[in-house]
Design an enzyme around this catalytic site. Structure first.
Site, PDB file in Angstrom:
ATOM      1  N   ARG A   8       0.844  -1.258   0.046  1.00  0.00           N
ATOM      2  CA  ARG A   8      -0.114  -0.131   0.053  1.00  0.00           C
ATOM      3  C   ARG A   8       0.865   1.364  -0.134  1.00  0.00           C
ATOM      4  O   ARG A   8       0.321   2.283  -0.622  1.00  0.00           O
ATOM      5  CB  ARG A   8      -0.972   0.189   1.255  1.00  0.00           C
ATOM      6  CG  ARG A   8      -0.331   0.203   2.297  1.00  0.00           C
ATOM      7  CD  ARG A   8      -1.206  -0.014   3.729  1.00  0.00           C
ATOM      8  NE  ARG A   8      -0.653  -0.134   4.797  1.00  0.00           N
ATOM      9  CZ  ARG A   8      -1.135   0.626   6.157  1.00  0.00           C
ATOM     10  NH1 ARG A   8      -2.329   0.974   6.132  1.00  0.00           N
ATOM     11  NH2 ARG A   8      -0.469   0.346   7.154  1.00  0.00           N
ATOM     12  N   SER A  35      -6.325   3.677   6.278  1.00  0.00           N
ATOM     13  CA  SER A  35      -5.801   2.391   6.029  1.00  0.00           C
ATOM     14  C   SER A  35      -5.252   2.120   4.791  1.00  0.00           C
ATOM     15  O   SER A  35      -4.436   1.297   4.472  1.00  0.00           O
ATOM     16  CB  SER A  35      -6.919   1.407   6.425  1.00  0.00           C
ATOM     17  OG  SER A  35      -6.713  -0.134   6.406  1.00  0.00           O
ATOM     18  N   GLU A  56     -19.945   0.645  -0.972  1.00  0.00           N
ATOM     19  CA  GLU A  56     -19.077   0.139  -1.978  1.00  0.00           C
ATOM     20  C   GLU A  56     -19.785   0.402  -3.592  1.00  0.00           C
ATOM     21  O   GLU A  56     -19.104   0.277  -4.540  1.00  0.00           O
ATOM     22  CB  GLU A  56     -18.442  -1.127  -1.898  1.00  0.00           C
ATOM     23  CG  GLU A  56     -17.392  -1.456  -0.842  1.00  0.00           C
ATOM     24  CD  GLU A  56     -18.138  -1.375   0.527  1.00  0.00           C
ATOM     25  OE1 GLU A  56     -17.478  -1.234   1.746  1.00  0.00           O
ATOM     26  OE2 GLU A  56     -19.557  -1.460   0.735  1.00  0.00           O
ATOM     27  N   PHE A  81     -15.298  -6.464   0.684  1.00  0.00           N
ATOM     28  CA  PHE A  81     -16.552  -5.939   0.584  1.00  0.00           C
ATOM     29  C   PHE A  81     -16.553  -5.473  -0.980  1.00  0.00           C
ATOM     30  O   PHE A  81     -17.647  -5.488  -1.558  1.00  0.00           O
ATOM     31  CB  PHE A  81     -16.751  -4.774   1.514  1.00  0.00           C
ATOM     32  CG  PHE A  81     -16.480  -5.081   2.974  1.00  0.00           C
ATOM     33  CD1 PHE A  81     -17.185  -5.919   3.501  1.00  0.00           C
ATOM     34  CD2 PHE A  81     -15.638  -4.524   3.692  1.00  0.00           C
ATOM     35  CE1 PHE A  81     -17.137  -6.674   4.924  1.00  0.00           C
ATOM     36  CE2 PHE A  81     -15.470  -5.058   4.968  1.00  0.00           C
ATOM     37  CZ  PHE A  81     -16.180  -6.045   5.494  1.00  0.00           C
TER      38      PHE A  81
END
Length: 314
Positions: A8, A35, A56, A81
């Site tokens: 990330r 995050s 989403e 998700f």
């Protein structure tokens, strides 16, 4: 000593670099910017960052709208998700409509371990590669992630990019070329082909070293693009070794193993074994514990190869 870095981090760095050069780049997030590290893009370009909230379906639908308006959206959410809840929007609004939206699944694989069993996306690659027009990228580490983000931005069409949260070994180099749809050969060998994707490249390289010490000549192929998969590279390697082992941090149902099996069945029938999670849901724990639990270590790869070569010592 092997350097560890979270994929990330590479994702965020590449996104900011692109944002500095391309005003058409916009970033959307499903209320998990810290995050996902998209908060760093927000800090630098607040007018091009949009928190859609924990929704989403709205995230993907809005990304499709931005694409229609001529922007290049990167839509970010937790992979489990995102690919589950927003599948319909990806299918119709992004892929059917062939909109230039980049869908980014974070907390991928075992990097979501401590978030709970239901948060582990072990089926996301399978879902995304089944969508017509969807390109699926699964980089090995932070360095390759940066190149994948750049490639995804310049690619015209829907892209799914899988991003891990926790630090993993850096095994690729910045000077190595990255081309969507082209696999990389890291080692040449004649006895068995190890074909990996994502963070499992580091374990595969360890396994290859251990196998070399046992007298096994191993070819290592890294597949960072699950779709379109590099048919030529897989067929050529399988023709040379006649034995293939796929390794992935994902279910063996519908992931890399399935994709390679399809290629081999149609072009080069070959003995194949698949190392990955075995048609099951995740469990809670630390990432290292889950890699052990699911049998995704170099030792498990070596054991699989030995069995395939009928060299198991009883």
């Amino acid at each position: 000593m092997t350097l560890l870095k979270a994929p990330r981090e590479g994702y965020s760095a590449a996104l900011i670099r692109l944002g500095e050069r391309h005003k058409e780049l916009v970033v959307l997030d499903a209320d998990c910017a810290k995050s996902n590290m998209t908060n760093l893009f927000k800090d630098k370009f607040p007018e091009r960052f949009f928190n859609i909230g924990i929704s989403e379906c709205d995230l993907v639908g809005t990304a499709a709208g931005f694409a229609i308006a001529g922007k290049i959206p990167f839509a970010n959410a937790y992979a489990n998700f995102l690919t589950g809840r927003a599948y319909d929007q990806m299918r119709i609004s992004v892929c059917y409509a062939n909109n230039n939206a980049k869908i980014v699944g974070h907390n991928a694989g075992t990097s979501a371990a401590q978030e709970g069993a239901t948060h582990l996306p072990l089926e996301d690659i399978s879902l995304m590669r089944s969508l017509p027009r969807m390109t699926v990228l699964v980089p090995a580490d932070s360095v390759e992630m940066e190149k994948a983000v750049e490639a995804a931005f310049h690619f015209e069409g829907p892209v799914y990019l899988r991003v891990g949260k926790l630090p993993v070994p850096i095994v690729t180099k910045s000077e190595e070329p990255f081309q969507i749809g082209k696999a990389k050969r890291y080692l040449e060998g004649s006895d068995v082909s190890l074909i990996s994707t994502g963070m499992m490249l580091s374990e595969v390289l360890k396994a290859a070293e251990q196998l070399r010490d046992r007298g096994v000549s191993t070819e290592v192929i890294h597949v960072h693009t699950i779709k379109p998969i590099d048919v030529e590279a897989i067929v050529q390697s399988a023709a040379k070794t006649s034995k293939v082992v796929t390794v992935e941090e994902h279910s063996i149902v519908g992931g890399l193993g399935s994709a390679v099996a399809e290629v081999l069945a149609e072009h080069q029938p070959t003995q194949l074994r698949r190392v990955g999670t075995k048609d099951r849901f995740g469990v809670s724990g630390k990432m290292d514990e889950l890699l052990d639990f699911f049998g995704l270590r170099a030792a498990n790869i070596v054991e699989t190869v030995e069995e395939l070569l009928d060299r198991v010592k009883l």
